[in-house]
Structures are given as structure tokens and as C-alpha cells.
Design an enzyme around this catalytic site. Structure first.
Site, short mmCIF file in Angstrom:
data_model
loop_
_atom_site.label_atom_id
_atom_site.label_comp_id
_atom_site.label_asym_id
_atom_site.label_seq_id
_atom_site.Cartn_x
_atom_site.Cartn_y
_atom_site.Cartn_z
N ASN A 263 -14.28 -3.26 -12.76
CA ASN A 263 -13.49 -3.67 -11.60
C ASN A 263 -12.14 -2.98 -11.63
OD1 ASN A 263 -14.76 -5.65 -9.89
ND2 ASN A 263 -14.74 -7.02 -11.66
N HIS A 264 -11.53 -2.83 -10.47
CA HIS A 264 -10.17 -2.32 -10.42
C HIS A 264 -9.20 -3.45 -10.77
CE1 HIS A 264 -11.07 1.57 -8.66
NE2 HIS A 264 -12.01 0.95 -7.96
N ASP A 265 -8.16 -3.11 -11.52
CA ASP A 265 -7.09 -4.07 -11.80
C ASP A 265 -6.22 -4.16 -10.56
OD1 ASP A 265 -5.29 -5.75 -12.98
OD2 ASP A 265 -4.73 -4.38 -14.59
#
Length: 174
Positions: free
Chosen positions: A109-111
Site C-alpha cells: 500500500n502507499h503510505d
């Protein structure tokens, strides 16, 4: 191909039009079949893809590892047409697994914790995904990062899996 790949099993078949990035990091087991248009996006020497014996990878399946990720598929498994397998955080798929077409499995996932910075500048978070032996994922299933799908489970077509699935369960929806 045997001299290009990390391992090319006896009787393995790779169709035309397969794209191999960092082919020396790809291992294909005995009797495995890779159909036309499969794409192995192995981004670096630190990433790997290993496919067990007698497995089938159908037309247009896309493997993405990121720069240090890995994807492992056990023996006698099947990945349906146009599925996307992302192993950025590690993706372990067991033996005798059926993955329906157009399935998307995303181990990362993207932060986005810092609202003062664009999301695309905040990096990536990866927990990994485990799919145990003898699992059936219906067509169009989405499996999100950090999930474990237990042995013998069935996930209905179109489901979005956001948390663990107990062994020998049947689940659907979100």
C-alpha cells in the site's frame, strides 16, 4: 530459455510473446505452462518469482515484484487470464490453488499518513499476503495487503478481501 532463467523445469512450456524483465530471477517448475502475453516485471536482482511444478499461468497474467519483493506459487496451481499478482511485500501462494481470471492480489500500500505531502512521495508499506494450499479465488477477486487466506477456503467472484479468511471458509462481498 533454460540458459536465461534461474531454473527451467523439465517439460516446462513458455509460449511466444512472454515478457521477461530480469529473467535470471525467474524459476519455473517441471511441466509448468506459461501462456502468451504473460509479463514478468521482476525489477531487480533482489526480487524473485518462483512457480511450482505443473502449474498453469494463463494469457496476460502480470507479475510485479517491486525492487525487493517476491512471488512464490506452489505446485499444481492455476492463475487465470489477465490476473495481476503484486509481490512488493511478499506473496506466497500454496499448492493446488485456483485463481480466477481478472483477479488482483496486491501485497503493498502507499503510505499516506503525512497530509502535508503528496501521497506519491510518502513511500510504500508492505505486510505481504499468504494464500494457503487448496484455495479457490473466483474471477475478479481483489486481495489486499496483510491478508492470509486459510487452507481449503473459497472466495466468491468479485469479492474484496481486506482481512484474514479462516481455513475451510466460504466468503463473498467485502
Amino acid at each position: 530459455l533454460p540458459w536465461l532463467l534461474a531454473d527451467y523445469g523439465k517439460g516446462a512450456v513458455v509460449s511466444r510473446g512472454v515478457v521477461l524483465r530480469c529473467p535470471g530471477r525467474l524459476s519455473i517448475g517441471d511441466g509448468t505452462m506459461i501462456d502468451e502475453g504473460a509479463f514478468f516485471d521482476i525489477k531487480s536482482a533482489d526480487a524473485t518469482v518462483r512457480i511450482g511444478a505443473r502449474s498453469q499461468i494463463m494469457h496476460g497474467v502480470h507479475f510485479e515484484t517491486g525492487y525487493a519483493g517476491r512471488i512464490t506459487i506452489g505446485e499444481d496451481s492455476f492463475v487465470g487470464t489477465y490476473s495481476i499478482l503484486n509481490g512488493q511485500g511478499g506473496l506466497d501462494i500454496g499448492r493446488n490453488v485456483l485463481i480466477g481470471g481478472h483477479t488482483h492480489i496486491v501485497a503493498g500500500n502507499h503510505d499516506y499518513a503525512d497530509i502535508s505531502r503528496p501521497i506519491n512521495q510518502q513511500g510504500f508499506i508492505s505486510k505481504g499476503i499468504t494464500i494457503a494450499d487448496n484455495v479457490w479465488l473466483g474471477a475478479g477477486v481483489k486481495v489486499m495487503d496483510g491478508v492470509t487466506i486459510g487452507e481449503g477456503s473459497i472466495v466468491a467472484a468479485g469479492a474484496v478481501v481486506t482481512r484474514d479468511v479462516a481455513p475451510f471458509s466460504i466468503v463473498g462481498g467485502v
